[in-house]
Scaffold this motif. Sequence first.
Motif, PDB file in Angstrom:
ATOM      1  N   GLN A  12      -9.726   2.729  20.836  1.00 51.55           N
ATOM      2  CA  GLN A  12     -10.585   2.899  21.796  1.00 51.55           C
ATOM      3  C   GLN A  12     -10.174   3.721  23.121  1.00 51.55           C
ATOM      4  OE1 GLN A  12     -13.181   1.131  20.919  1.00 51.55           O
ATOM      5  NE2 GLN A  12     -12.086   0.327  19.433  1.00 51.55           N
ATOM      6  N   LEU A  13      -9.074   3.972  23.266  1.00 54.61           N
ATOM      7  CA  LEU A  13      -8.340   4.831  24.345  1.00 54.61           C
ATOM      8  C   LEU A  13      -8.031   6.283  24.029  1.00 54.61           C
ATOM      9  CD1 LEU A  13      -5.865   2.347  25.975  1.00 54.61           C
ATOM     10  CD2 LEU A  13      -8.340   2.787  26.827  1.00 54.61           C
ATOM     11  N   LEU A  27      -1.609  -5.216  29.620  1.00 48.04           N
ATOM     12  CA  LEU A  27      -3.098  -5.605  30.283  1.00 48.04           C
ATOM     13  C   LEU A  27      -3.223  -6.709  31.668  1.00 48.04           C
ATOM     14  CD1 LEU A  27      -4.813  -7.161  27.108  1.00 48.04           C
ATOM     15  CD2 LEU A  27      -5.434  -5.371  28.516  1.00 48.04           C
ATOM     16  N   CYS A  28      -1.717  -6.885  31.978  1.00 50.54           N
ATOM     17  CA  CYS A  28      -1.517  -8.084  32.757  1.00 50.54           C
ATOM     18  C   CYS A  28      -1.982  -7.415  34.130  1.00 50.54           C
ATOM     19  CB  CYS A  28      -0.050  -8.261  32.801  1.00 50.54           C
ATOM     20  SG  CYS A  28       0.526  -9.172  31.482  1.00 50.54           S
ATOM     21  N   ASP A  29      -2.016  -6.365  34.648  1.00 51.03           N
ATOM     22  CA  ASP A  29      -2.229  -5.960  35.869  1.00 51.03           C
ATOM     23  C   ASP A  29      -3.938  -5.908  36.221  1.00 51.03           C
ATOM     24  OD1 ASP A  29      -2.694  -3.572  34.930  1.00 51.03           O
ATOM     25  OD2 ASP A  29      -1.327  -2.335  36.320  1.00 51.03           O
ATOM     26  N   GLY A  30      -4.541  -5.774  35.182  1.00 46.98           N
ATOM     27  CA  GLY A  30      -6.132  -5.727  35.129  1.00 46.98           C
ATOM     28  C   GLY A  30      -6.582  -4.184  34.941  1.00 46.98           C
ATOM     29  N   LEU A  35     -10.510  -0.517  32.368  1.00 54.03           N
ATOM     30  CA  LEU A  35     -10.495   0.664  31.632  1.00 54.03           C
ATOM     31  C   LEU A  35     -11.290   0.635  30.203  1.00 54.03           C
ATOM     32  CD1 LEU A  35     -10.344   4.082  31.486  1.00 54.03           C
ATOM     33  CD2 LEU A  35      -8.250   3.735  30.707  1.00 54.03           C
ATOM     34  N   LEU A  36     -10.615  -0.258  29.416  1.00 55.72           N
ATOM     35  CA  LEU A  36     -11.215  -0.574  28.217  1.00 55.72           C
ATOM     36  C   LEU A  36     -12.597  -1.244  28.315  1.00 55.72           C
ATOM     37  CD1 LEU A  36      -8.188  -2.675  26.372  1.00 55.72           C
ATOM     38  CD2 LEU A  36      -9.350  -0.481  25.435  1.00 55.72           C
ATOM     39  N   LEU A  37     -13.080  -1.976  29.205  1.00 59.29           N
ATOM     40  CA  LEU A  37     -14.446  -2.312  29.172  1.00 59.29           C
ATOM     41  C   LEU A  37     -15.514  -1.170  29.559  1.00 59.29           C
ATOM     42  CD1 LEU A  37     -14.572  -5.844  31.288  1.00 59.29           C
ATOM     43  CD2 LEU A  37     -15.165  -5.439  28.848  1.00 59.29           C
ATOM     44  N   GLU A  38     -14.848  -0.118  30.421  1.00 60.46           N
ATOM     45  CA  GLU A  38     -15.737   1.154  30.783  1.00 60.46           C
ATOM     46  C   GLU A  38     -15.847   1.896  29.531  1.00 60.46           C
ATOM     47  OE1 GLU A  38     -14.650   1.032  35.546  1.00 60.46           O
ATOM     48  OE2 GLU A  38     -13.531   2.403  34.224  1.00 60.46           O
ATOM     49  N   VAL A  39     -14.651   2.118  29.046  1.00 59.44           N
ATOM     50  CA  VAL A  39     -14.844   2.826  27.563  1.00 59.44           C
ATOM     51  C   VAL A  39     -15.886   2.222  26.724  1.00 59.44           C
ATOM     52  CG1 VAL A  39     -13.505   3.842  25.489  1.00 59.44           C
ATOM     53  CG2 VAL A  39     -12.462   3.986  28.024  1.00 59.44           C
ATOM     54  N   ILE A  40     -15.846   1.157  26.464  1.00 62.10           N
ATOM     55  CA  ILE A  40     -16.498   0.315  25.506  1.00 62.10           C
ATOM     56  C   ILE A  40     -17.942   0.272  25.791  1.00 62.10           C
ATOM     57  CG2 ILE A  40     -16.831  -2.092  24.444  1.00 62.10           C
ATOM     58  CD1 ILE A  40     -13.925  -2.697  24.638  1.00 62.10           C
ATOM     59  N   THR A  41     -18.422   0.040  27.046  1.00 59.88           N
ATOM     60  CA  THR A  41     -19.680  -0.134  27.402  1.00 59.88           C
ATOM     61  C   THR A  41     -20.428   1.313  28.026  1.00 59.88           C
ATOM     62  OG1 THR A  41     -18.827  -0.940  29.476  1.00 59.88           O
ATOM     63  CG2 THR A  41     -19.120  -2.559  27.847  1.00 59.88           C
ATOM     64  N   PHE A  98      -9.808 -10.255  21.786  1.00 65.17           N
ATOM     65  CA  PHE A  98     -10.894 -10.639  20.822  1.00 65.17           C
ATOM     66  C   PHE A  98     -12.237 -10.563  21.564  1.00 65.17           C
ATOM     67  CE2 PHE A  98     -13.369 -14.386  19.365  1.00 65.17           C
ATOM     68  CZ  PHE A  98     -13.838 -13.896  18.240  1.00 65.17           C
ATOM     69  N   LYS A  99     -12.278 -10.843  22.689  1.00 66.34           N
ATOM     70  CA  LYS A  99     -13.248 -10.744  23.684  1.00 66.34           C
ATOM     71  C   LYS A  99     -13.806  -9.281  23.682  1.00 66.34           C
ATOM     72  CE  LYS A  99     -13.384 -15.202  24.222  1.00 66.34           C
ATOM     73  NZ  LYS A  99     -14.385 -16.324  23.526  1.00 66.34           N
ATOM     74  N   LEU A 100     -12.716  -8.501  23.838  1.00 68.18           N
ATOM     75  CA  LEU A 100     -13.277  -7.110  24.023  1.00 68.18           C
ATOM     76  C   LEU A 100     -13.595  -6.402  22.724  1.00 68.18           C
ATOM     77  CD1 LEU A 100      -9.929  -5.887  26.023  1.00 68.18           C
ATOM     78  CD2 LEU A 100     -12.333  -5.733  26.868  1.00 68.18           C
TER      79      LEU A 100
END
Length: 272
Positions: A12-13, A27-30, A35-41, A98-100
């Motif tokens: 994805q990245l 993933l821990c600091d958010g 970034l993943l959510l923004e790339v995906i959506t 999984f949710k991503l």
Amino acid sequence: HILSYTHWVNQQLTGVNKQVVDLTKDLCDGRLFKLLLEVITGSAVPGKDTGDLRIHSISRVNSCLRFIRENFKAIDISGLSAENIVDGKINMILGVCFKLQMAESLTRIKGRCTDDMLLLWCRINLHTYPNVNVSDLNKSFRDGMAFCALIHVFHRDLMPNFSALSPQNAVQNLRLAFDICKSKLNMPGVLDAQQVVDNDGQVDDRDMRDFIAKLHLKLVSHRQKHYAGAYLKHLYPLYQMIPEVTFDVVDGSRHTDVQVYSKKISAFQRDV
């Protein structure tokens, strides 16, 4: 699981020149989550990126969870905790991944073209069912008949009395379908039957489309468990072959064109 999710995240990245090594830390600091959510959506996730304290990380993760809750109502995130994600707990990290993946799958099948493909999939599977006329991904489903029929197509044992259902009993139909989705198909985030029937804005067009997309993913999982989007992608060229076909009942029977093309597509479905 960690290795396979790491590979998926890095895929994805690729377009933003980012790579991860250890998901339990990255993933821990958010920031990576955001970034993943923004790339995906393709949409910006609200919230600040500044600050390296634990409280800042929790705030960023909560922003991401809120974004999923507001934009993907079909995805249940009630089991995810921002604090546990920030603390790097493995089950939470796997849950995030999984949710991503679910968000990515739903994003792929919510576009304009893929709405056509999803609608076609519904029509092809339901065109022989009496009292079921699917012309869109919203109003056609509000009497519950289409939901019940789709479950009947793939799981007849869960819907043995479909022939006894009536479009006049919309709330009853919807409750039956949603109860099966929740208890038998393990689908979280089912819609509220009464709100669907009331059609007063509490369950809007996007909510209906998202839930139908989610049901599609669940129903075809036995055929192509993780590639429902690819399945629709291959189905779309067949959709383009079909001329202006009317799927409505005319004089008590379906148009012959539907039968002809449904046979072609049914043969295609068996091969994938």
